[in-house]
Design an enzyme around this catalytic site. Structure first.
Site, PDB file in Angstrom:
ATOM      1  N   GLY A  21      -3.050  28.112 -24.594  1.00  0.00           N
ATOM      2  CA  GLY A  21      -2.259  29.499 -24.952  1.00  0.00           C
ATOM      3  C   GLY A  21      -0.860  29.513 -24.495  1.00  0.00           C
ATOM      4  O   GLY A  21       0.035  28.336 -24.879  1.00  0.00           O
ATOM      5  N   ILE A  22      -0.491  30.460 -23.992  1.00  0.00           N
ATOM      6  CA  ILE A  22       1.001  30.726 -23.521  1.00  0.00           C
ATOM      7  C   ILE A  22       1.356  29.634 -22.526  1.00  0.00           C
ATOM      8  O   ILE A  22       2.330  28.913 -22.500  1.00  0.00           O
ATOM      9  CB  ILE A  22       1.265  32.317 -23.187  1.00  0.00           C
ATOM     10  CG1 ILE A  22       0.982  32.883 -24.389  1.00  0.00           C
ATOM     11  CG2 ILE A  22       2.589  32.414 -22.627  1.00  0.00           C
ATOM     12  CD1 ILE A  22       1.116  34.652 -23.833  1.00  0.00           C
ATOM     13  N   VAL A  63      -5.450  30.019  -8.612  1.00  0.00           N
ATOM     14  CA  VAL A  63      -4.563  30.704  -8.240  1.00  0.00           C
ATOM     15  C   VAL A  63      -4.889  31.525  -7.031  1.00  0.00           C
ATOM     16  O   VAL A  63      -3.991  32.184  -6.516  1.00  0.00           O
ATOM     17  CB  VAL A  63      -3.717  31.438  -9.261  1.00  0.00           C
ATOM     18  CG1 VAL A  63      -2.923  30.270 -10.286  1.00  0.00           C
ATOM     19  CG2 VAL A  63      -4.307  32.338 -10.120  1.00  0.00           C
ATOM     20  N   ASN A  88       1.633  32.217 -15.028  1.00  0.00           N
ATOM     21  CA  ASN A  88       1.363  32.439 -16.325  1.00  0.00           C
ATOM     22  C   ASN A  88      -0.404  32.936 -16.215  1.00  0.00           C
ATOM     23  O   ASN A  88      -0.667  33.645 -16.998  1.00  0.00           O
ATOM     24  CB  ASN A  88       1.432  31.439 -17.342  1.00  0.00           C
ATOM     25  CG  ASN A  88       0.718  31.812 -18.728  1.00  0.00           C
ATOM     26  OD1 ASN A  88       1.010  32.529 -19.403  1.00  0.00           O
ATOM     27  ND2 ASN A  88      -0.657  30.857 -18.710  1.00  0.00           N
ATOM     28  N   SER A 140       2.959  41.732 -19.203  1.00  0.00           N
ATOM     29  CA  SER A 140       2.389  42.182 -20.272  1.00  0.00           C
ATOM     30  C   SER A 140       3.058  43.328 -20.810  1.00  0.00           C
ATOM     31  O   SER A 140       3.454  44.385 -20.087  1.00  0.00           O
ATOM     32  CB  SER A 140       0.737  42.341 -20.116  1.00  0.00           C
ATOM     33  OG  SER A 140       0.367  42.919 -21.220  1.00  0.00           O
ATOM     34  N   TYR A 153      -5.908  45.987 -15.011  1.00  0.00           N
ATOM     35  CA  TYR A 153      -5.056  45.101 -15.556  1.00  0.00           C
ATOM     36  C   TYR A 153      -3.431  45.516 -15.412  1.00  0.00           C
ATOM     37  O   TYR A 153      -2.617  44.780 -15.124  1.00  0.00           O
ATOM     38  CB  TYR A 153      -5.426  44.800 -16.919  1.00  0.00           C
ATOM     39  CG  TYR A 153      -4.537  43.642 -17.707  1.00  0.00           C
ATOM     40  CD1 TYR A 153      -4.501  42.152 -17.321  1.00  0.00           C
ATOM     41  CD2 TYR A 153      -3.866  43.945 -18.844  1.00  0.00           C
ATOM     42  CE1 TYR A 153      -4.021  41.429 -17.870  1.00  0.00           C
ATOM     43  CE2 TYR A 153      -2.879  43.107 -19.375  1.00  0.00           C
ATOM     44  CZ  TYR A 153      -3.174  41.669 -18.857  1.00  0.00           C
ATOM     45  OH  TYR A 153      -2.439  40.794 -19.491  1.00  0.00           O
ATOM     46  N   LYS A 157      -0.373  43.935 -13.582  1.00  0.00           N
ATOM     47  CA  LYS A 157       1.051  43.505 -14.296  1.00  0.00           C
ATOM     48  C   LYS A 157       2.094  44.320 -14.009  1.00  0.00           C
ATOM     49  O   LYS A 157       3.320  43.855 -14.120  1.00  0.00           O
ATOM     50  CB  LYS A 157       0.853  43.567 -15.816  1.00  0.00           C
ATOM     51  CG  LYS A 157      -0.404  42.542 -16.441  1.00  0.00           C
ATOM     52  CD  LYS A 157       0.057  41.150 -16.281  1.00  0.00           C
ATOM     53  CE  LYS A 157      -0.867  39.970 -16.680  1.00  0.00           C
ATOM     54  NZ  LYS A 157      -0.314  38.636 -16.632  1.00  0.00           N
ATOM     55  N   PRO A 183       4.883  39.505 -22.570  1.00  0.00           N
ATOM     56  CA  PRO A 183       4.438  39.108 -23.953  1.00  0.00           C
ATOM     57  C   PRO A 183       3.757  40.507 -24.624  1.00  0.00           C
ATOM     58  O   PRO A 183       3.131  41.341 -23.759  1.00  0.00           O
ATOM     59  CB  PRO A 183       3.815  38.107 -23.780  1.00  0.00           C
ATOM     60  CG  PRO A 183       3.886  37.447 -22.413  1.00  0.00           C
ATOM     61  CD  PRO A 183       4.293  38.740 -21.682  1.00  0.00           C
ATOM     62  N   LEU A 185       0.578  41.192 -27.902  1.00  0.00           N
ATOM     63  CA  LEU A 185      -0.518  40.578 -28.074  1.00  0.00           C
ATOM     64  C   LEU A 185      -0.305  39.107 -28.803  1.00  0.00           C
ATOM     65  O   LEU A 185       0.697  39.187 -29.794  1.00  0.00           O
ATOM     66  CB  LEU A 185      -1.390  41.514 -29.356  1.00  0.00           C
ATOM     67  CG  LEU A 185      -2.714  41.063 -29.736  1.00  0.00           C
ATOM     68  CD1 LEU A 185      -3.785  41.135 -28.598  1.00  0.00           C
ATOM     69  CD2 LEU A 185      -3.020  41.724 -31.027  1.00  0.00           C
TER      70      LEU A 185
END
Length: 247
Positions: A21-22, A63, A88, A140, A153, A157, A183, A185
């Site tokens: 992914g990212i 992490v 990330n 996010s 969440y 964030k 970012p 979606l």
């Protein structure tokens, strides 16, 4: 005059959640710009390292565990001095406030927020010694959207943004910057359970009418981790095709 694309040559970048992914896209982009990359994830991100080649190294990292951060910081010295950290890795279960329990809350905070503090604790000293460093936290755009079931969440964030703004004040005199990227979606494994109609309902709210791809996030990260962004710190760049509008 030919302009060099090796903007990150001579730097060592650690990327968390880099198996796919990212995170994988960021690791590949940093390597393409000349950085040596330490790709980390819960399981060794061999695929990412194989795509990059000799300039990449795979480390296992949970992490949420301080001992893992300590271990990775020590092992990384065999490669050199890490001066770019891109956090990330993320955890984002959907839970309504009635269903949300304390273990889920704590795992979300540990993964999404504690990790940023621990990365600073173990990699700030070498950056200070070099008088150069970059911390980028992947937050996010959800912090500015009305989405149910994500209070935990969103809190974590939003915490990343606050931590980066506070950190920026503590490290600026050492040539170190701290910024966040938000970012929207993005087309990763995390959104596979969503139907096409669900995805469409999101990107139809954007100015750019398509689903974001992992590589769309890399430009902001490359900029913030380069010398071009030396006077930018404590800031947020939203990368969501124009969905999150201030006001």
């Amino acid at each position: 005059m030919k302009i060099s694309t090796k903007t990150h040559e001579g730097h060592i970048a650690l990327v968390t959640g880099a198996a796919q992914g990212i995170g994988q896209a960021i690791a590949l982009a940093l390597a393409e710009r000349g950085a040596q990359v330490i790709a980390t994830d819960l399981t060794l991100p061999h695929q990412t390292v194989d795509k990059i080649g000799r300039s990449a190294h795979a480390f296992q990292l949970d992490v949420t565990e301080e001992e893992d951060w300590r271990s990775v910081s020590l092992k990384s010295r065999d490669i050199g001095e890490v001066d770019i950290v891109v956090n990330n890795a993320g955890y984002f279960p959907n839970r309504s406030i009635d269903e949300l329990d304390l273990p889920t809350w704590r795992k979300t905070m540990a993964t999404n927020l504690d990790s940023h503090f621990l990365s600073v604790k173990y990699f700030l000293p070498t950056m200070r010694k070099k008088k150069w460093g970059r911390f980028v936290g992947v937050s996010s755009n959800m912090v500015g959207l009305a989405i149910p079931g994500m209070s935990h969440y969103i809190a974590s964030k939003m915490g990343i943004i606050g931590f980066m703004r506070g950190l920026a004040n503590d490290v600026a005199n050492d040539g170190i910057t701290a910024n966040a990227v938000l970012p929207g979606l993005t087309n990763t494994a995390a959104i596979r359970p969503q139907s096409e109609d669900q995805k469409r309902s999101t990107w139809e709210q954007q100015a750019i009418k398509r689903l974001g791809e992992p590589k769309d996030v890399t430009g902001a990260v490359l900029f913030l981790t380069s010398d071009d962004a030396a006077f930018i710190t404590g800031q947020v760049i939203v990368v969501d095709g124009g969905q999150y509008r201030i006001g």
